[in-house]
Design a protein around this motif. Structure first.
Motif, mmCIF file in Angstrom:
data_model
loop_
_atom_site.group_PDB
_atom_site.id
_atom_site.type_symbol
_atom_site.label_atom_id
_atom_site.label_comp_id
_atom_site.label_asym_id
_atom_site.label_seq_id
_atom_site.Cartn_x
_atom_site.Cartn_y
_atom_site.Cartn_z
ATOM 1 N N ALA A 1 0.989 -1.241 0.111
ATOM 2 C CA ALA A 1 0.042 -0.016 -0.151
ATOM 3 C C ALA A 1 0.725 1.323 -0.025
ATOM 4 O O ALA A 1 1.959 1.379 0.505
ATOM 5 C CB ALA A 1 -0.968 0.101 1.409
ATOM 6 N N PHE A 2 0.396 2.101 -0.974
ATOM 7 C CA PHE A 2 1.224 3.388 -0.934
ATOM 8 C C PHE A 2 -0.055 4.416 -0.764
ATOM 9 O O PHE A 2 -0.909 4.502 -1.237
ATOM 10 C CB PHE A 2 1.775 3.623 -2.374
ATOM 11 N N LYS A 3 0.374 5.415 0.113
ATOM 12 C CA LYS A 3 -0.558 6.525 0.375
ATOM 13 C C LYS A 3 -0.820 7.449 -1.068
ATOM 14 O O LYS A 3 -1.824 7.561 -1.313
ATOM 15 C CB LYS A 3 0.144 7.557 1.369
ATOM 16 N N GLN A 4 0.275 7.559 -1.819
ATOM 17 C CA GLN A 4 -0.053 8.179 -3.313
ATOM 18 C C GLN A 4 1.294 7.911 -3.977
ATOM 19 O O GLN A 4 2.396 7.468 -3.617
ATOM 20 C CB GLN A 4 -0.246 9.748 -2.999
ATOM 21 N N VAL A 5 1.045 8.062 -5.277
ATOM 22 C CA VAL A 5 1.945 8.129 -6.351
ATOM 23 C C VAL A 5 1.774 9.115 -7.192
ATOM 24 O O VAL A 5 0.810 9.552 -7.892
ATOM 25 C CB VAL A 5 1.957 6.623 -7.162
ATOM 26 N N GLU A 6 2.779 10.049 -7.208
ATOM 27 C CA GLU A 6 2.611 11.252 -7.891
ATOM 28 C C GLU A 6 2.650 11.322 -9.125
ATOM 29 O O GLU A 6 3.087 10.405 -9.613
ATOM 30 C CB GLU A 6 3.879 12.368 -7.428
ATOM 31 N N ALA A 7 2.081 12.256 -10.046
ATOM 32 C CA ALA A 7 2.082 12.120 -11.457
ATOM 33 C C ALA A 7 3.449 12.255 -11.970
ATOM 34 O O ALA A 7 4.344 12.863 -11.601
ATOM 35 C CB ALA A 7 1.337 13.464 -11.892
#
Length: 132
Positions: free
Chosen positions: A65-71
């Protein structure tokens, strides 16, 4: 009704397998990456991986799980051992863009992760096997 449900399509987000040098173990290892080649921030990213062999053997199931993956960024997900390249390896990716849930299954057929199928990857300055 089912026909009224809009299911968003995953675009410009990939799973890739890259052979890279591991300084700690002084060896070349295969690593799995998530690549976000879109202009959108991916949130609450979950990846489940597992492998199944034609003879019935299975690998362990891994969940990340990752909180976010940036563009326009990529993240390293896990190490994958060459011993499981004979398996059908499956990566289930789920994430949110805003309120919409996106979901896609990426599959690596047996022996499809190899030097033979390596090509230039988007975003990261490396070559690897891009799963579709």
């Amino acid at each position: 009704m089912k026909k009224d449900i809009a299911i968003p399509v995953v675009k410009n987000v990939y799973i890739a397998v890259v052979k890279e040098w591991n300084e700690d173990f002084t060896s070349h290892d295969w690593m799995v990456y998530i690549i976000n080649d879109s202009d959108q921030l991916l949130e609450s990213v979950m990846i489940r991986s597992r492998g199944v062999h034609t003879d019935g053997r299975k690998t362990s199931t891994f969940r990340h799980a990752f909180k976010q993956v940036e563009a326009k960024k990529a993240l390293k997900v896990e190490l994958i051992m060459e011993e499981v390249f004979a398996f059908e390896n499956e990566f289930v990716l789920t994430y949110f863009i805003g309120p919409l849930l996106y979901d896609k299954v990426y599959t690596a057929a047996p022996f499809s992760i190899s030097q033979e199928f390596i090509k230039k990857l988007p975003i990261i300055d490396q070559e690897g096997v891009l799963l579709i």
